[in-house]
Enzyme design. Structure first.
Site, PDB file in Angstrom:
ATOM      1  N   ASP A 153       6.886  -4.824  -2.751  1.00  0.00           N
ATOM      2  CA  ASP A 153       6.633  -3.405  -2.960  1.00  0.00           C
ATOM      3  C   ASP A 153       5.965  -3.289  -4.337  1.00  0.00           C
ATOM      4  O   ASP A 153       5.939  -4.243  -5.126  1.00  0.00           O
ATOM      5  CB  ASP A 153       7.926  -2.579  -2.876  1.00  0.00           C
ATOM      6  CG  ASP A 153       7.635  -1.094  -2.620  1.00  0.00           C
ATOM      7  OD1 ASP A 153       6.492  -0.650  -2.887  1.00  0.00           O
ATOM      8  OD2 ASP A 153       8.538  -0.374  -2.162  1.00  0.00           O
TER       9      ASP A 153
HETATM   10  C1  BGC Z   1       6.465   2.467  -1.997  1.00  0.00           C
HETATM   11  C2  BGC Z   1       5.842   1.732  -0.832  1.00  0.00           C
HETATM   12  C3  BGC Z   1       4.366   1.983  -0.831  1.00  0.00           C
HETATM   13  C4  BGC Z   1       3.792   1.542  -2.166  1.00  0.00           C
HETATM   14  C5  BGC Z   1       2.287   1.724  -2.266  1.00  0.00           C
HETATM   15  C6  BGC Z   1       5.771   2.184  -3.316  1.00  0.00           C
HETATM   16  O1  BGC Z   1       6.198   3.072  -4.296  1.00  0.00           O
HETATM   17  O2  BGC Z   1       7.831   2.139  -2.088  1.00  0.00           O
HETATM   18  O3  BGC Z   1       6.424   2.133   0.362  1.00  0.00           O
HETATM   19  O4  BGC Z   1       3.763   1.299   0.230  1.00  0.00           O
HETATM   20  O5  BGC Z   1       4.380   2.324  -3.200  1.00  0.00           O
HETATM   21  O6  BGC Z   1       1.954   3.050  -2.384  1.00  0.00           O
END
Ligand code: BGC
Length: 867
Positions: free
Chosen positions: A274
């Site tokens: 993530d």
């Molecule tokens: C989220 C993810 C997301 C990523 C990219 C993170 O803050 O937890 O689910 O895909 O950001 O935007």
């Protein structure tokens, strides 16, 4: 939510090498892969990935062989927030990503579907595939190679801030929907990314919280949807979560990443982090992480070159990661075809139709006293639509899934369109904006302000007075101020009438505060919590005077704090009450929105501030008040449920929600959604409630990691999943207690009968058992029923949940029509995981099959003896 960090150096390097080569990228040879893709260049299947093959392996290895160790390591980190790293030495462009579960949201306006929990409420596998295909096409049209969804974490607790983006409380339902969803996305030549692996079941303190869970609970509840995504959906990317699992961060978790994902489940694709979920480069490299997003903060040359040199990380491990990236990209033909296809559309009427279908299928009718619904449009001369969620539309929750839809249909416009001219539609928001509550609080005298030059209310304060404190400013980021400051506000409040008063305070998510009434703390916010505002309802007697003290600790330079105290009936706008009293029926659009329910913070179980009072006031003015609830799961209804005749749960219905709600309210579509989560009476009733937060002190440990060689200490909170398998309906059916509305429940305008359950009396354990039954529409309108099959194992040698969902089918029936349903139960349907034997076990003996329309209503039962 991720906020992009500019990476100027990488950007510059990229620009130089990329622009020089971009003309030649798509003409460059990848002979074997081109051959595999040739022949169907114009058909839809041309975009779908080809399976891995010796030819692809050969090509990936040949590309790897041309790279230096430094270049290989460069490929392990993302760039520019949403791209993989390009590698000109092997003519590899960078590949683009987008969020995700409800719409292709990162690159402009898009179609916003009834995703996540709403999709789960449809219980429709075909719809999951259709939405997946729509997202895939939309992604491709934006040149996107990776879709960063679907999210499949279990809805463990109703307050979980991202439940709306995930699916349900049940692993079987999640697995059944995630597979066609992924197949749909990937069929369009776009890599799906199942997330957040794993046990990211709350949003509070998500970087530093450890989900402490026993293996059986993980395997039976929290991991099956990921397992199905890999083994049945053949997903090509997985995203590790922020949290720790049993004390080890997901991105460096050997058990999850190596033993299960890449070992037992045979995952050959890309495991990415993530955004900023990597905490240790060497540990992540050695424990399965392939791609650090959004930039190589840890898995970089500075950390990995010396580690390879010293033998702490083997070069073969780096090679395996690079091969995973190359293999997957080659299989999708990313190096040989442009992702964008001129036949693609970024705005699609067909996708709008799918979005409407999703909303129609998911909206769930929970209460319909005296058959108030469907309303007869011919009898409505005046309709009132009241509440904060009535307009503008609320298609989705907040955070990285929040999609900007082209033309989202609000409840006001949806109902207006359906009723047409000639009907009076009266709209009122019903409640004031938050700053107005702060500004209009009638303090008894001035508010005293003391600003201390410290962060603990010590030192010599600068003092002053104000009429009110209304400095709340949403979405404003100010530079952190190094000078410590703490501000104490004190005021007196004299109640007018006896009754409920709303005490409310809001600050930026990074700020902290406590609000005390007569010395008792009633509101508090710790740093980094994210959700605003905090509020509580208090009872005051007529003329009662209370002392209010608000202690505020700003995190950044400016003050973004406000607080107030107001008589609840005064909150409700006069228009709302007047319109309600004039109308033939009222639709009360209440619930959460992208600001109050979203990524990075949990939500409250109670409705947002003032809404309970609004429902009470409107219901008192008009007994035909229908509540339309927007929320990722259950909410506290105790103040008003018995005062309203009808309740519809909208979840987050996507861009066509207003149209769908109107069609259901006026009987153009029979409601068919079924709760994918148990709907609790109170938060305290929920089986996870007493385990949800770490016990301060007892459940915290100090963790040390090394960021680029520098040790970094931080405290982690251990969240002990003490309810174990007793999540949602497993708890309710095992204890014999009842939630407000059970999992699987939803009303219809027609009625259904279940009959003729056929199941073998005996079967070999481990074999597939086929059962069948009939469902008949016994009412007078067309509708859809979700036939649910639960398995009980009364003779198990271990404790098991009383029943577990192991099959379902959605049947669409004309009045009087009967359909025969056949469901296959495989070995897993009867098994439990044994930690000691380290395998799935079936205890021979009696099993009970139950079939019905909710977890608590299963009119058909049959015994099967497995031997
Ligand atoms: C989220 C993810 C997301 C990523 C990219 C993170 O803050 O937890 O689910 O895909 O950001 O935007």
């Amino acid at each position: 939510m991720y906020r992009p960090v500019p990476d100027a150096l990488t950007l510059r390097r990229m620009k130089n090498s990329y622009s020089a080569r971009k003309q030649s990228f798509f003409s460059l040879s990848a002979a074997v892969v081109s051959l595999l893709l040739a022949g169907c260049a114009l058909c839809a299947a041309a975009q779908a990935p080809v399976p891995d093959s010796p030819a692809i392996e050969e090509q990936a290895h040949a590309m790897l062989a041309k790279l230096t160790l430094e270049q290989k390591i460069e490929l392990l980190g993302g760039v520019d927030s949403m791209y993989t790293h390009a590698m000109p030495a092997i003519d590899l462009p960078r590949f683009k990503m987008s969020d995700a579960s409800v719409g292709v949201r990162t690159w402009g306006p898009t179609t916003a579907y009834a995703g996540g929990v709403a999709l789960a409420a449809s219980w429709d596998r075909d719809l999951a595939r259709e939405i997946g295909e729509g997202l895939g096409r939309d992604a491709r049209a934006r040149n996107v190679n990776f879709l960063l969804g679907p999210g499949v974490n279990i809805a463990r607790a109703p307050v979980g801030g991202r439940n709306f983006e995930y699916l349900s409380e049940d692993p079987y339902l999640n697995s059944a929907l995630v597979v066609p969803f992924i197949e749909g996305v990937q069929s369009q030549g776009v890599i799906a990314t199942v997330k957040h692996y794993a046990l990211n079941n709350q949003e509070f303190n998500r970087h530093n919280a450890s989900s402490d869970v026993d293996e059986r609970t993980m395997r039976e509840i929290y991991l099956p949807a990921f397992e199905a995504a890999v083994t049945k959906g053949h997903v090509d990317a997985v995203m590790n979560s922020y949290n720790l699992i049993n004390g080890v961060h997901a991105t460096q978790n050997e058990f999850l990443n190596l033993k299960l994902l890449k070992g037992e489940w045979g995952f050959k694709g890309i495991l990415m982090s993530d955004w900023d979920a990597t905490y240790d480069g060497v540990a992540a490299a050695n424990n399965g992480l392939d791609l650090e997003m959004p930039s190589p903060k840890f898995m970089n040359a500075q950390n990995l070159l010396p580690a390879v040199k010293s033998g702490a990380v083997k070069e073969s491990i780096i090679d395996d990661k690079v091969l995973r990236l190359l293999r997957t990209e080659l299989r999708y033909g990313f190096t040989t075809r442009p992702q964008f296809d001129p036949a693609d559309s970024t705005y699609s009427v067909a996708d709008r139709a799918t979005a409407l279908k999703g909303a129609l299928e998911s909206i769930t009718l929970l209460k319909n006293e005296d058959h108030l619904l469907p309303l007869d449009a011919a009898k409505i001369k005046t309709i009132a639509i009241i509440g904060p969620d009535a307009w503008p539309a609320v298609p989705g929750g907040g955070g990285s899934s929040e999609a900007t839809a082209f033309d989202p249909v609000s409840i006001v416009t949806g109902i207006g369109n359906l009723l047409g001219p000639g009907v009076h539609l009266l709209y009122s928001r019903g409640l004031p904006e938050m700053n107005d509550v702060f500004r209009n609080t009638k303090w008894d005298g001035d508010v005293k302000v003391a600003t201390f030059p410290s962060s603990d209310f010590t030192g010599t304060a600068v003092t002053g007075t104000r009429r009110s404190v209304a400095d709340w400013k949403p979405n404003q980021w100010e530079p952190a101020d190094a000078t410590p400051r703490s501000i104490r506000y004190t005021a007196q409040f004299k109640a007018g009438d006896a009754g409920k008063y709303l005490l409310i305070a809001a600050a930026a998510g990074e700020d902290a505060f406590h609000v005390l009434v007569d010395g008792k703390q009633l509101l508090d916010q710790a740093h980094a919590e994210g959700q605003v505002p905090k509020y509580v309802s208090i009872d005051l007697s007529a003329g009662q005077t209370v002392n209010v003290q608000a202690d505020y600790l700003p995190h950044a330079a400016g003050s973004r704090f406000g607080f107030g105290l107001v008589y609840e009936p005064d909150l409700i706008s006069a228009d709302a009450k007047k319109f309600a009293s004039l109308a033939d029926a009222v639709v009360l659009a209440v619930g959460f929105n992208a600001a109050s329910e979203g990524e990075g913070h949990d939500r409250t179980f109670t409705l947002p501030w003032g809404q309970d009072a609004l429902i009470e006031a409107v219901a008192a003015a008009n007994p035909r008040s229908i509540v339309a609830l927007t929320a990722g799961g259950g909410v506290d209804t105790h103040r008003w449920l018995d005062k309203v005749p009808a309740l519809l749960h909208l979840y987050y219905p996507g861009q066509e929600g207003g149209t769908a709600l109107a069609e259901i309210l006026f009987g153009k579509h029979d409601p068919e959604g079924k709760l994918p989560v148990s709907f609790d009476r109170s938060w305290e009733d929920d089986p996870s409630a007493k385990w949800y937060y770490a016990v301060p002190g007892a459940d915290t440990t100090l963790h040390t990691t090394g960021e680029n060689g520098k040790p970094l200490d931080y405290t982690i909170e251990h969240i002990r999943y003490g309810e174990k398998l007793m999540v949602g309906y497993r708890y309710w059916t095992t204890t014999g207690k009842h939630p407000l509305y059970p999992f699987g429940y939803g009303l219809s305008y027609t009625t259904f009968r279940f009959s003729n359950l056929q199941a073998p009396a005996t079967a070999d354990s481990g074999s597939t058992v086929t059962v069948s039954f009939e469902v008949t529409n016994t009412g007078s309108v067309a509708g859809a029923e979700v036939a649910q099959l639960y398995v009980s194992d009364p003779s198990a040698k271990v404790d098991r949940p009383e029943r577990e969902l192991k099959g379902f089918d959605k049947v669409r029936l004309a009045p009087g029509e009967t359909k025969h349903v056949t469901l296959d139960l495989d070995a897993r349907s009867f098994s439990y995981w044994s930690d000691s034997a380290q395998k799935w076990i079936i205890d021979p003996g009696k099993f009970v099959i139950r079939v019905g329309d909710s977890s608590e209503h299963t009119p058909l039962t049959a015994d099967i003896d497995l031997h």
